[in-house]
Design a protein around this motif. Structure first.
Motif, PDB file in Angstrom:
ATOM      1  N   THR A 111       0.847  -1.181   0.000  1.00 23.13           N
ATOM      2  CA  THR A 111       0.000   0.000   0.000  1.00 23.13           C
ATOM      3  C   THR A 111       0.889   1.239   0.000  1.00 23.13           C
ATOM      4  O   THR A 111       2.103   1.160   0.211  1.00 23.13           O
ATOM      5  CB  THR A 111      -0.914  -0.004   1.230  1.00 23.13           C
ATOM      6  N   VAL A 112       0.273   2.370  -0.246  1.00 20.87           N
ATOM      7  CA  VAL A 112       1.046   3.615  -0.264  1.00 20.87           C
ATOM      8  C   VAL A 112       1.643   3.889   1.115  1.00 20.87           C
ATOM      9  O   VAL A 112       2.794   4.330   1.233  1.00 20.87           O
ATOM     10  CB  VAL A 112       0.144   4.780  -0.716  1.00 20.87           C
ATOM     11  N   ARG A 113       0.910   3.575   2.147  1.00 25.32           N
ATOM     12  CA  ARG A 113       1.413   3.844   3.498  1.00 25.32           C
ATOM     13  C   ARG A 113       2.595   2.951   3.841  1.00 25.32           C
ATOM     14  O   ARG A 113       3.619   3.433   4.349  1.00 25.32           O
ATOM     15  CB  ARG A 113       0.276   3.630   4.511  1.00 25.32           C
ATOM     16  N   THR A 114       2.478   1.661   3.559  1.00 27.67           N
ATOM     17  CA  THR A 114       3.582   0.758   3.887  1.00 27.67           C
ATOM     18  C   THR A 114       4.787   0.986   2.978  1.00 27.67           C
ATOM     19  O   THR A 114       5.907   0.605   3.324  1.00 27.67           O
ATOM     20  CB  THR A 114       3.127  -0.702   3.757  1.00 27.67           C
ATOM     21  N   LEU A 115       4.573   1.601   1.825  1.00 24.23           N
ATOM     22  CA  LEU A 115       5.684   1.919   0.938  1.00 24.23           C
ATOM     23  C   LEU A 115       6.437   3.159   1.391  1.00 24.23           C
ATOM     24  O   LEU A 115       7.666   3.229   1.294  1.00 24.23           O
ATOM     25  CB  LEU A 115       5.165   2.109  -0.487  1.00 24.23           C
ATOM     26  N   LEU A 116       5.720   4.137   1.911  1.00 22.10           N
ATOM     27  CA  LEU A 116       6.345   5.406   2.280  1.00 22.10           C
ATOM     28  C   LEU A 116       6.855   5.434   3.708  1.00 22.10           C
ATOM     29  O   LEU A 116       7.901   6.049   3.982  1.00 22.10           O
ATOM     30  CB  LEU A 116       5.346   6.554   2.073  1.00 22.10           C
ATOM     31  N   VAL A 117       6.126   4.783   4.618  1.00 19.50           N
ATOM     32  CA  VAL A 117       6.447   4.936   6.038  1.00 19.50           C
ATOM     33  C   VAL A 117       7.841   4.412   6.399  1.00 19.50           C
ATOM     34  O   VAL A 117       8.571   5.087   7.121  1.00 19.50           O
ATOM     35  CB  VAL A 117       5.366   4.265   6.908  1.00 19.50           C
ATOM     36  N   PRO A 118       8.302   3.257   5.905  1.00 15.99           N
ATOM     37  CA  PRO A 118       9.644   2.848   6.335  1.00 15.99           C
ATOM     38  C   PRO A 118      10.763   3.657   5.701  1.00 15.99           C
ATOM     39  O   PRO A 118      11.855   3.739   6.265  1.00 15.99           O
ATOM     40  CB  PRO A 118       9.722   1.381   5.889  1.00 15.99           C
ATOM     41  N   LEU A 174       1.333  10.351  -7.103  1.00 16.13           N
ATOM     42  CA  LEU A 174       2.145  10.771  -5.961  1.00 16.13           C
ATOM     43  C   LEU A 174       3.512  11.279  -6.392  1.00 16.13           C
ATOM     44  O   LEU A 174       4.162  11.994  -5.627  1.00 16.13           O
ATOM     45  CB  LEU A 174       2.303   9.605  -4.981  1.00 16.13           C
ATOM     46  N   TRP A 175       3.963  10.891  -7.594  1.00 17.39           N
ATOM     47  CA  TRP A 175       5.240  11.421  -8.072  1.00 17.39           C
ATOM     48  C   TRP A 175       5.149  12.921  -8.307  1.00 17.39           C
ATOM     49  O   TRP A 175       6.097  13.662  -8.036  1.00 17.39           O
ATOM     50  CB  TRP A 175       5.658  10.713  -9.352  1.00 17.39           C
ATOM     51  N   GLY A 176       4.006  13.388  -8.818  1.00 20.32           N
ATOM     52  CA  GLY A 176       3.830  14.829  -9.004  1.00 20.32           C
ATOM     53  C   GLY A 176       3.821  15.572  -7.691  1.00 20.32           C
ATOM     54  O   GLY A 176       4.446  16.637  -7.546  1.00 20.32           O
ATOM     55  N   ILE A 177       3.119  15.001  -6.693  1.00 18.39           N
ATOM     56  CA  ILE A 177       3.091  15.639  -5.374  1.00 18.39           C
ATOM     57  C   ILE A 177       4.486  15.646  -4.744  1.00 18.39           C
ATOM     58  O   ILE A 177       4.937  16.639  -4.178  1.00 18.39           O
ATOM     59  CB  ILE A 177       2.075  14.913  -4.462  1.00 18.39           C
ATOM     60  N   GLY A 178       5.191  14.523  -4.877  1.00 17.31           N
ATOM     61  CA  GLY A 178       6.538  14.451  -4.309  1.00 17.31           C
ATOM     62  C   GLY A 178       7.508  15.394  -4.999  1.00 17.31           C
ATOM     63  O   GLY A 178       8.343  16.033  -4.349  1.00 17.31           O
ATOM     64  N   THR A 179       7.403  15.496  -6.326  1.00 21.75           N
ATOM     65  CA  THR A 179       8.294  16.406  -7.053  1.00 21.75           C
ATOM     66  C   THR A 179       8.049  17.848  -6.646  1.00 21.75           C
ATOM     67  O   THR A 179       8.999  18.628  -6.440  1.00 21.75           O
ATOM     68  CB  THR A 179       8.088  16.234  -8.561  1.00 21.75           C
ATOM     69  N   ALA A 180       6.780  18.215  -6.512  1.00 24.93           N
ATOM     70  CA  ALA A 180       6.469  19.579  -6.085  1.00 24.93           C
ATOM     71  C   ALA A 180       6.955  19.838  -4.664  1.00 24.93           C
ATOM     72  O   ALA A 180       7.472  20.924  -4.357  1.00 24.93           O
ATOM     73  CB  ALA A 180       4.962  19.821  -6.193  1.00 24.93           C
ATOM     74  N   GLY A 217       6.732   0.508  -6.926  1.00 26.22           N
ATOM     75  CA  GLY A 217       5.431   0.725  -7.559  1.00 26.22           C
ATOM     76  C   GLY A 217       4.654   1.892  -7.002  1.00 26.22           C
ATOM     77  O   GLY A 217       3.422   1.803  -6.869  1.00 26.22           O
ATOM     78  N   LEU A 218       5.322   2.999  -6.687  1.00 25.27           N
ATOM     79  CA  LEU A 218       4.612   4.185  -6.192  1.00 25.27           C
ATOM     80  C   LEU A 218       3.699   4.718  -7.289  1.00 25.27           C
ATOM     81  O   LEU A 218       4.121   4.863  -8.440  1.00 25.27           O
ATOM     82  CB  LEU A 218       5.615   5.257  -5.771  1.00 25.27           C
ATOM     83  N   PRO A 219       2.421   5.017  -6.981  1.00 22.04           N
ATOM     84  CA  PRO A 219       1.496   5.513  -8.013  1.00 22.04           C
ATOM     85  C   PRO A 219       1.994   6.799  -8.661  1.00 22.04           C
ATOM     86  O   PRO A 219       2.690   7.610  -8.043  1.00 22.04           O
ATOM     87  CB  PRO A 219       0.192   5.738  -7.232  1.00 22.04           C
ATOM     88  N   GLY A 220       1.612   6.990  -9.921  1.00 21.51           N
ATOM     89  CA  GLY A 220       2.093   8.139 -10.678  1.00 21.51           C
ATOM     90  C   GLY A 220       1.628   9.469 -10.123  1.00 21.51           C
ATOM     91  O   GLY A 220       2.347  10.465 -10.196  1.00 21.51           O
TER      92      GLY A 220
END
Length: 485
Positions: free
Chosen positions: A169-176, A217-223, A212-215
């Motif tokens: 999930t997005v949470r388990t991918l980002l949190v660690p 979220l890449w825009g949000i992360g880049t900003a 496999g981070l969703p696309g």
């Protein structure tokens, strides 16, 4: 009637030919590129040529400055050669490391690196150069913990994501990953070492991409990253000068744009063929950090555009090999780690060459395998050894290596992994309980969290011969539960 009309229509209708297969055949490379050992050969070849070019160019770029400092002209080149030998030893160790062992000790390595990043900030332990306290003196050389942190985060992050499986999930991918990245970035900014933060960001981005981070979220992360970088640049006069000098280096060619302008002059003097090996004019103490940060400019001056093109092609080959390993492996950890390491190495090389040619701001990152630097070279060669190990763990590579008769030197230098997916074993395996033996009762007054001595394996009580069961007498040591066969 209907049957005849349908058959006639079927005969008259032209058969559609698929263009996907011919297009796929046209885009496919030569046959040797699909071989089982191609990944290993590409990594060894590209890294070996980059190392050879780096040793030659360090000898050439550092000789004049060393002579002007009343040192032997060959001293910096010999030092780099010594570190290359140490790096080749580290490469040999990495080739023999099982993936399961690397995964098992990656959390411990993360703790050790964090302690080192804290220790380097302590006066008396950390050594300061050019306004940055980022080194620990070992007597014979200086060790830079920030270089080790990138490798450890790549391996640890791949281990954590591999444990959580493919359905993240997005949470388990980002949190660690993000909390560790924020912690280490804060420690690196206290040195300060902005280039190491950017390299660590490449590692985390490679892990998120492979995970496999969703696309969206890449825009949000880049900003978010762009906003954070803008705030960091705006609050520091030193970083603001770097950005303004990158945008307009000729506005102040004697101060903030001095290094960038001299790098442009070096590339312009080289032209297509270069001025010849050893004939650089900018290395006569005219271009600062010519043997480390700006060694690509010396390559362009002495070897010309064609020499730069060879270096860029070798990094492209290394990138292809890394992504090929990630695509062909059967181990999730190997796939994630290969992508993270490849994005880091190739991305750092692109940043170095980018600010030399003037399309990126100067970040101070070195050119992997080429620039002068002891810690960076040894760790980079260790990373190359890990990639070679990953390449040899491809299922096709294991099958091919086992089907051939290999000599003793080849078996010792390039061992064949036992399994394509190396399992992660516990550092202290516990013996499995015997289902035929009842669980021991805890004596009255014993600590509820402390197991009896016979269960801990520290003091096993051997029953007398009369009390032994017949079935246990017939068992050997290898047949008892909890022991390896």
């Amino acid at each position: 009637m209907d049957g005849r009309s349908e058959s006639t229509r079927a005969r008259r209708t032209p058969r559609r030919t698929s263009t996907a297969a011919p297009l796929r055949r046209r885009l496919r490379g030569p046959a040797w590129l699909e071989g089982p050992m191609t990944s290993c050969h590409l990594v060894i070849g590209a890294a070996g040529l980059l190392l050879a070019i780096g040793l030659v160019m360090v000898f050439s770029a550092s000789a004049i400055e060393a002579a002007l400092d009343d040192q032997p002209a060959w001293r910096p080149g010999v030092d780099q050669l010594v570190f290359a030998v140490l790096g080749l030893v580290a490469l040999g160790v990495a080739v023999r490391l099982p993936a399961g062992l690397v995964r098992r000790w990656s959390p411990v390595a993360l703790v050790v690196v964090t302690v080192l990043l804290v220790a380097v900030l302590v006066p008396g332990i950390g050594v300061e150069y050019n306004g940055s306290r980022a080194w620990i003196s070992l007597g014979f050389t200086d060790f830079q913990p920030s270089e080790l942190s990138k490798l450890v985060v790549a391996l640890w992050g791949a281990h954590v994501l591999a444990l959580r499986g493919r359905h993240l999930t997005v949470r388990t991918l980002l949190v660690p990953l993000l909390p560790v990245f924020v912690l280490m970035s804060g420690l690196l900014m206290l040195e300060p070492d902005f280039g190491a933060v950017v390299s660590l960001l490449l590692v985390v981005a490679g892990l998120l991409w492979a995970g496999g981070l969703p696309g969206r979220l890449w825009g949000i992360g880049t900003a978010s990253v762009a906003t954070l970088v803008w705030l960091m640049v705006g609050t520091s006069e030193y970083r603001l000068e770097r950005v303004t000098s990158f945008l307009h280096p000729f506005d102040d060619p004697t101060d903030t744009g001095f290094q960038a302008v001299r790098g442009f002059y070096a590339l312009a003097n080289g032209g297509l063929w270069g001025v010849g090996l050893g004939n650089s004019a900018m290395k006569w103490n005219l271009l600062p950090e010519a043997e480390s940060d700006y060694i690509f400019a010396i390559i362009g001056e002495e070897l010309g555009f064609l020499g730069c093109l060879v270096v860029v092609t070798l990094y492209a080959v290394l990138a292809y090999a890394g992504f090929r390993i990630a695509r062909r492996t059967a181990d999730r950890f190997v796939s994630l780690a290969s992508v993270a390491i490849t994005v880091w190495l190739v991305g750092q090389a692109a940043m170095n060459m980018g600010y030399v040619v003037g399309v990126l701001p100067v970040t101070g990152v070195t050119l992997p395998l080429v620039s002068a630097g002891g810690t960076s070279l040894v760790l980079t060669l260790f990373i190359v050894g890990i990639l070679i190990r990953f390449a040899r763990s491809e299922p096709a590579a294991i099958e091919y290596a086992r089907s051939r008769d290999r000599g003793r030197p080849a078996r010792w230098l390039l061992p064949v992994p036992e399994l394509a997916v190396d399992p992660v074993r516990q550092r202290r395996p516990r013996p499995e309980p015997d289902p035929a033996r009842p669980a021991p009762r805890r004596p009255v007054g014993a600590h509820p969290l402390r197991r009896p001595a016979e269960d801990r394996g520290t003091a096993r009580r051997v029953p007398p011969p009369a009390a032994r069961r017949p079935d246990r007498d017939r068992r050997g040591l290898a047949d008892r539960p909890g022991r390896s066969r």
